[in-house]
Design a protein around this motif. Structure first.
Motif, mmCIF file in Angstrom:
data_model
loop_
_atom_site.group_PDB
_atom_site.id
_atom_site.type_symbol
_atom_site.label_atom_id
_atom_site.label_comp_id
_atom_site.label_asym_id
_atom_site.label_seq_id
_atom_site.Cartn_x
_atom_site.Cartn_y
_atom_site.Cartn_z
ATOM 1 N N PRO A 6 -1.141 -0.687 7.136
ATOM 2 C CA PRO A 6 0.217 -0.727 7.255
ATOM 3 C C PRO A 6 0.979 0.853 6.578
ATOM 4 O O PRO A 6 0.462 1.147 5.642
ATOM 5 N N PRO A 32 4.207 3.063 5.220
ATOM 6 C CA PRO A 32 5.517 3.012 4.772
ATOM 7 C C PRO A 32 6.500 2.863 5.893
ATOM 8 O O PRO A 32 6.393 3.940 6.500
ATOM 9 N N SER A 33 7.320 2.227 6.050
ATOM 10 C CA SER A 33 8.251 2.059 7.097
ATOM 11 C C SER A 33 9.755 2.648 6.743
ATOM 12 O O SER A 33 9.720 2.760 5.623
ATOM 13 N N LEU A 41 -7.145 -1.079 -0.700
ATOM 14 C CA LEU A 41 -6.325 -1.387 0.690
ATOM 15 C C LEU A 41 -6.745 -2.764 0.863
ATOM 16 O O LEU A 41 -6.007 -3.706 1.482
ATOM 17 N N LEU A 46 -4.416 -6.325 1.422
ATOM 18 C CA LEU A 46 -4.104 -6.867 2.692
ATOM 19 C C LEU A 46 -4.543 -8.160 2.717
ATOM 20 O O LEU A 46 -4.035 -8.966 3.240
ATOM 21 N N ALA A 84 9.162 -4.350 10.900
ATOM 22 C CA ALA A 84 9.111 -4.533 9.220
ATOM 23 C C ALA A 84 10.694 -5.048 9.175
ATOM 24 O O ALA A 84 10.912 -5.875 8.376
ATOM 25 N N PRO A 141 8.519 -2.343 0.499
ATOM 26 C CA PRO A 141 9.343 -2.630 1.719
ATOM 27 C C PRO A 141 9.859 -4.016 1.651
ATOM 28 O O PRO A 141 9.312 -4.820 1.030
ATOM 29 N N LEU A 192 -1.791 -0.653 -3.374
ATOM 30 C CA LEU A 192 -2.803 -0.863 -2.635
ATOM 31 C C LEU A 192 -2.798 -0.400 -1.376
ATOM 32 O O LEU A 192 -3.626 0.035 -0.848
ATOM 33 N N LEU A 193 -1.465 -0.802 -0.909
ATOM 34 C CA LEU A 193 -1.409 -0.502 0.821
ATOM 35 C C LEU A 193 -0.965 0.897 0.843
ATOM 36 O O LEU A 193 -1.326 1.383 1.981
ATOM 37 N N TRP A 194 -0.115 1.497 -0.122
ATOM 38 C CA TRP A 194 0.421 2.913 0.249
ATOM 39 C C TRP A 194 0.097 3.713 -1.210
ATOM 40 O O TRP A 194 1.328 3.911 -1.707
ATOM 41 N N ARG A 244 2.347 6.790 -2.031
ATOM 42 C CA ARG A 244 3.710 6.645 -2.254
ATOM 43 C C ARG A 244 3.917 6.406 -3.776
ATOM 44 O O ARG A 244 5.060 6.663 -4.507
#
Lengths: 191, 461
Positions: free
Chosen positions: A5, A7-8, A46, A50, B104, B213, B448-450, B453
């Protein structure tokens, strides 16, 4: 990592004044970088991230309907309880304190009076008079809550007596019993 | 709408108005959407600041009449307005930019709808449910009813109620409810607890959205609402979940401040920490554990930990008047170390106490899986760097200190620990760690995901 994913437009670090909708900036003030983690450790992190999200989604999908249904079932189950007093009295009833005794105490003892609670001297004696052990232990505290602004007082000082399974003989000569039922009595003491 | 709901609604609107003014004084708003997003923060701030002030009124011998309730909320509101004018805070002039349509955004909207659905179900129950929880009628409600009927806490009756030295925030809040309702309707305060929960969820959503997010934040906020012990106990007229909500609120403000050091976040942390300490005696333990966790995570930067320590100390100072009040009246202390022979008991219960504390903290039946999930995420974040690592240190050290605190309480209480699984306060106290874990989980997972950032250092304030 192609499925990682990114960053959105709805996240990231925001400070006051930012809309949060589109102008995403990292804390260093640079445009969001899209570099994907490449090290083994980063891949592991990651994967953990998840997995945590997956567990959370499963937990929500599984639990949310259960909780929603349980709350609505509680609403249906409690819908028989009516009014302010009813919502309290039903709890006293559940503790084993006679409903009628509670209603009579609320009705017959004038607000602001002092009252004394008279019970059998021991739990065994109470049990012999069909007073549940739970109720025997909690009835003074329950009545203290229920009857406020009436306040508990020692038997020698209370204007009113709430007798549940007690021996009324010592009080009969100077007490007018104004309510009786279910092995309990409420009396006005003449002083 | 009956008088009960009308009174509760009016009081909570007063809290909201006070909180909005205070928040404007502390930070202001650029857009209407910005204001809308921070409504939960404003409510939480307003209710905590107003009720803290009300406790001081009680300690100083005052009553909580309708005029005093209005004056208390009005003073908070006035303080915010004066601060806003002096600091020239901006008022919203434009609508702001709506979030763009994306997967999202849709996910966040869906998850917020799920949360709203559960909150509506909670509200329906709060309106009709009977009184819940033994402590509610044994001392919380008698105290608030005594304040309502006898005009304060100086009467002889107040001192005879069980747990006389417990902090005053919850009885003061309930007494304010009764005043606006017009009667001491004990079960009705369930709706007040609903307002607190709803305000917390909205506040946490706004704070989490600063760092992660929106969909990730809402995912875990929806999960807060399915924690079994929260569902069972939230609406009881007790102080446990109120304490937990304020404690986790303070943690969120502190963490946001560490990331973007804006003074209003630190001020809000102070108000929440003071509320935590003023809610239950465990509140001091929780606040100290959190502050210690933050200090451990920011040891190298005194600019980070020193303000936290200072604000925590100031928050504790607000509880000193109450301490002086009840000690000067020779009331019985409920602190465990004063019930037992001392801080250290020789009965060898330390390991059983630790075992029981851990069993409760990890109980699936009580809290589902959110504590282990947050621990796993924190351990993974610990191997990374940047803010994620700092967060992991805060969470893990605060959690460890809390477990040590629970163990200490059980140890001091002594007795047969196996029989205390339900009867000790620990199952309720552990809600603090469970809620902290659930609400901080998205903050621990996001790095962990980004990782890119969260790798950047915080900006200079």
């Amino acid at each position: 990592l192609a499925g990682a994913p990114e960053p959105s437009d709805d996240g990231g670090i925001r400070r006051d004044g930012e809309s949060g909708a589109s102008e995403e900036a990292t804390l260093s003030g640079q445009a969001t970088t899209r570099a994907l983690p490449v090290s083994l450790a980063a891949r592991g992190r990651l994967a953990v991230g998840l997995a945590c999200v997956a567990v959370a989604v499963v937990a929500l999908v599984w639990k949310a309907p259960q909780v929603f249904n349980a709350l609505n079932a509680s609403v249906r189950a409690d819908s028989y309880v009516q009014g302010q007093e009813g919502r309290s009295l039903t709890v006293g009833d559940g503790l084993g304190i006679p409903y009628d005794l509670q209603v009579a105490a609320l009705t017959d003892i004038p607000k602001g009076s002092g009252y004394a609670v008279l019970l059998p001297p021991t739990a065994q004696a109470a049990a012999a008079r069909n007073i549940p052990s739970l109720a025997y232990g909690v009835v003074p505290a329950w009545l203290e809550y229920l009857l406020l602004p009436d306040t508990p007082a020692p038997p020698a000082a209370g204007r009113y007596l709430i007798c549940w399974g007690c021996n009324t003989a010592p009080w009969d000569s100077r007490t007018t019993w104004i309510w009786q039922g279910q092995g309990a009595s409420i009396g006005l003491v003449r002083r | 709408m009956g008088p009960v709901m009308q009174g509760l609604l009016e009081l909570n609107l007063l809290f909201l108005a006070a909180g909005l003014a205070l928040l404007w004084g502390l930070r202001g708003w650029q857009t209407w959407l910005d204001l809308l997003e921070t409504v939960g923060i404003a409510f939480l701030l307003g209710v905590t600041a107003s009720v803290l002030l009300a406790t001081l009124v009680l300690i100083l011998g005052g009553s909580l009449s309708t005029a005093v309730v209005l004056a208390v909320c009005g003073n908070v509101l006035l303080a915010g307005v004066v601060l806003g004018i002096v600091c020239r805070r901006p008022l919203p002039r434009t609508l702001g930019e709506l979030p763009g349509m994306s997967l999202a955004t849709i996910a966040a909207a869906l998850l917020s709808v799920v949360s709203a659905g559960i909150l509506v179900a909670f509200f329906r129950l709060a309106r009709i449910m009977p009184l819940g929880g033994a402590d509610s009628w044994q001392f919380w409600l008698p105290k608030s009813r005594a304040i309502f009927y006898f005009g304060g806490i100086d009467g002889a009756f107040f001192k005879t109620i069980a747990r006389p030295s417990y902090p005053l925030l919850v009885p003061a809040l309930q007494a304010m409810d009764f005043r606006l309702i017009g009667s001491a309707d004990g079960p009705a305060v369930a709706v007040q607890y609903w307002f607190l929960l709803a305000g917390f969820i909205l506040a946490a959503a706004a704070l989490l959205r600063r760092l992660v997010p929106a969909w990730l934040g809402w995912l875990f906020l929806a999960l807060v609402l399915v924690i079994p012990q929260l569902d069972q106990r939230l609406l009881n007229a007790q102080a446990d979940w109120t304490l937990d909500l304020l404690f986790v609120g303070s943690a969120l403000f502190a963490i946001c401040w560490l990331r973007t050091p804006e003074m209003w976040l630190l001020a809000c942390y102070g108000v929440m920490a003071a509320g935590t300490i003023a809610t239950k005696r465990e509140g001091t333990l929780f606040a100290v554990c959190l502050a210690a966790g933050i200090v451990l995570a920011t040891l190298r930067s005194w600019r980070m930990w020193l303000p936290i320590v200072g604000v925590t100390a100031a928050a504790y100072a607000l509880s000193i008047p109450w301490l002086l009040w009840w000690t000067s009246r020779h009331l019985v202390s409920d602190n465990p170390h004063e019930q037992a022979s001392g801080l250290v008991t020789p009965d060898g219960h330390l390991w059983p106490a630790l075992h029981l504390a851990l069993r409760i903290v990890f109980s699936y039946d009580f809290w589902l899986v959110f504590v282990p999930l947050a621990i796993v995420a924190a351990l993974a974040a610990l191997t990374g760097g940047g803010f994620g690592r700092k967060l992991a240190v805060i969470y893990l050290s605060t959690g460890l200190l809390l477990v040590a605190g629970f163990t200490w309480i059980l140890w001091i209480f002594g007795g047969t620990l196996d029989e205390q699984f339900q009867s000790t306060p620990i199952p309720r106290a552990a809600g603090s760690l469970a809620l902290l874990s659930t609400v901080l989980a998205p903050l621990l997972i996001a790095p962990l995901l980004w990782p890119d950032r969260y790798a950047a250092p915080p900006p200079a304030s």
